[in-house]
Design a protein around this motif. Structure first.
Motif, PDB file in Angstrom:
ATOM      1  N   GLY A   1      42.294 -21.782  23.980  1.00  0.00           N
ATOM      2  CA  GLY A   1      42.458 -21.342  22.592  1.00  0.00           C
ATOM      3  C   GLY A   1      41.186 -21.415  21.781  1.00  0.00           C
ATOM      4  N   LYS A   2      40.029 -21.336  22.432  1.00  0.00           N
ATOM      5  CA  LYS A   2      38.749 -21.492  21.744  1.00  0.00           C
ATOM      6  C   LYS A   2      38.070 -20.168  21.409  1.00  0.00           C
ATOM      7  CE  LYS A   2      37.803 -26.052  23.644  1.00  0.00           C
ATOM      8  NZ  LYS A   2      36.890 -26.861  24.438  1.00  0.00           N
ATOM      9  N   LEU A   3      38.765 -19.040  21.618  1.00  0.00           N
ATOM     10  CA  LEU A   3      38.175 -17.739  21.305  1.00  0.00           C
ATOM     11  C   LEU A   3      38.863 -17.142  20.084  1.00  0.00           C
ATOM     12  CD1 LEU A   3      37.856 -16.113  24.837  1.00  0.00           C
ATOM     13  CD2 LEU A   3      36.099 -17.293  23.521  1.00  0.00           C
ATOM     14  N   SER A   4      38.059 -16.579  19.220  1.00  0.00           N
ATOM     15  CA  SER A   4      38.628 -15.894  18.053  1.00  0.00           C
ATOM     16  C   SER A   4      39.067 -14.489  18.463  1.00  0.00           C
ATOM     17  CB  SER A   4      37.568 -15.792  16.944  1.00  0.00           C
ATOM     18  OG  SER A   4      36.555 -14.877  17.343  1.00  0.00           O
ATOM     19  N   LYS A   5      39.745 -13.845  17.561  1.00  0.00           N
ATOM     20  CA  LYS A   5      40.151 -12.463  17.794  1.00  0.00           C
ATOM     21  C   LYS A   5      38.910 -11.588  18.014  1.00  0.00           C
ATOM     22  CE  LYS A   5      44.065 -10.856  15.503  1.00  0.00           C
ATOM     23  NZ  LYS A   5      44.750 -10.160  14.402  1.00  0.00           N
ATOM     24  N   GLN A   6      37.886 -11.846  17.243  1.00  0.00           N
ATOM     25  CA  GLN A   6      36.638 -11.089  17.380  1.00  0.00           C
ATOM     26  C   GLN A   6      35.971 -11.332  18.735  1.00  0.00           C
ATOM     27  OE1 GLN A   6      35.446  -8.692  15.379  1.00  0.00           O
ATOM     28  NE2 GLN A   6      37.335  -8.941  14.229  1.00  0.00           N
ATOM     29  N   ASP A   7      35.990 -12.588  19.192  1.00  0.00           N
ATOM     30  CA  ASP A   7      35.436 -12.896  20.519  1.00  0.00           C
ATOM     31  C   ASP A   7      36.154 -12.083  21.586  1.00  0.00           C
ATOM     32  OD1 ASP A   7      33.733 -14.849  19.443  1.00  0.00           O
ATOM     33  OD2 ASP A   7      35.179 -16.473  19.829  1.00  0.00           O
ATOM     34  N   MET A   8      37.474 -12.079  21.518  1.00  0.00           N
ATOM     35  CA  MET A   8      38.269 -11.357  22.508  1.00  0.00           C
ATOM     36  C   MET A   8      38.026  -9.850  22.415  1.00  0.00           C
ATOM     37  SD  MET A   8      39.724 -13.353  24.530  1.00  0.00           S
ATOM     38  CE  MET A   8      40.623 -12.058  25.360  1.00  0.00           C
ATOM     39  N   ALA A   9      37.928  -9.344  21.203  1.00  0.00           N
ATOM     40  CA  ALA A   9      37.686  -7.913  21.025  1.00  0.00           C
ATOM     41  C   ALA A   9      36.343  -7.510  21.641  1.00  0.00           C
ATOM     42  CB  ALA A   9      37.729  -7.550  19.541  1.00  0.00           C
TER      43      ALA A   9
END
Length: 112
Positions: free
Chosen positions: A35-43
């Motif tokens: 759970g250490k990635l933001s939505k932006q990281d994933m995008a």
């Protein structure tokens, strides 16, 4: 072993190499599962992955066209079929990867 591989040896070595370098072993998946990635990281990850995967399928087509061994052709055709959502894997619903990527790419334009 001789300097030339037979088709079975080649296939086994290719599978071994693919598994050792598989995207699922990338550290980003550890961060994601924690759970250490933001939505932006994933995008951003999905954007980069989609750029690669949109081209690799074309490469696989060239490999299939030039391969002399049927099992080598089948290996790449199976990967292409899974990529295009024509077959399912591991009990999951078959979905064209490009469709999954489009959904994730749209996240890049959302705040959060």
């Amino acid at each position: 072993m001789s300097s030339e591989w037979n088709a079975e040896e080649f296939k086994n070595e290719l599978i071994k190499l693919r598994e050792s370098l598989h995207i699922k072993k990338h550290p980003i998946f550890d961060l994601w599962s924690q759970g250490k990635l933001s939505k932006q990281d994933m995008a951003q990850y999905v954007l980069q992955h989609s750029l690669w995967s949109s081209q690799v399928v074309n490469l696989w087509g060239i490999v299939v066209a030039k391969a002399k061994e049927q099992d080598v052709q089948n290996f790449f055709l199976e990967n292409m079929a899974e990529e295009h959502g024509l077959v399912s894997e591991g009990g999951r619903t078959s979905t064209p990867h490009i469709e999954m990527q489009k959904i994730c790419k749209s996240m890049r334009y959302q705040r959060g």
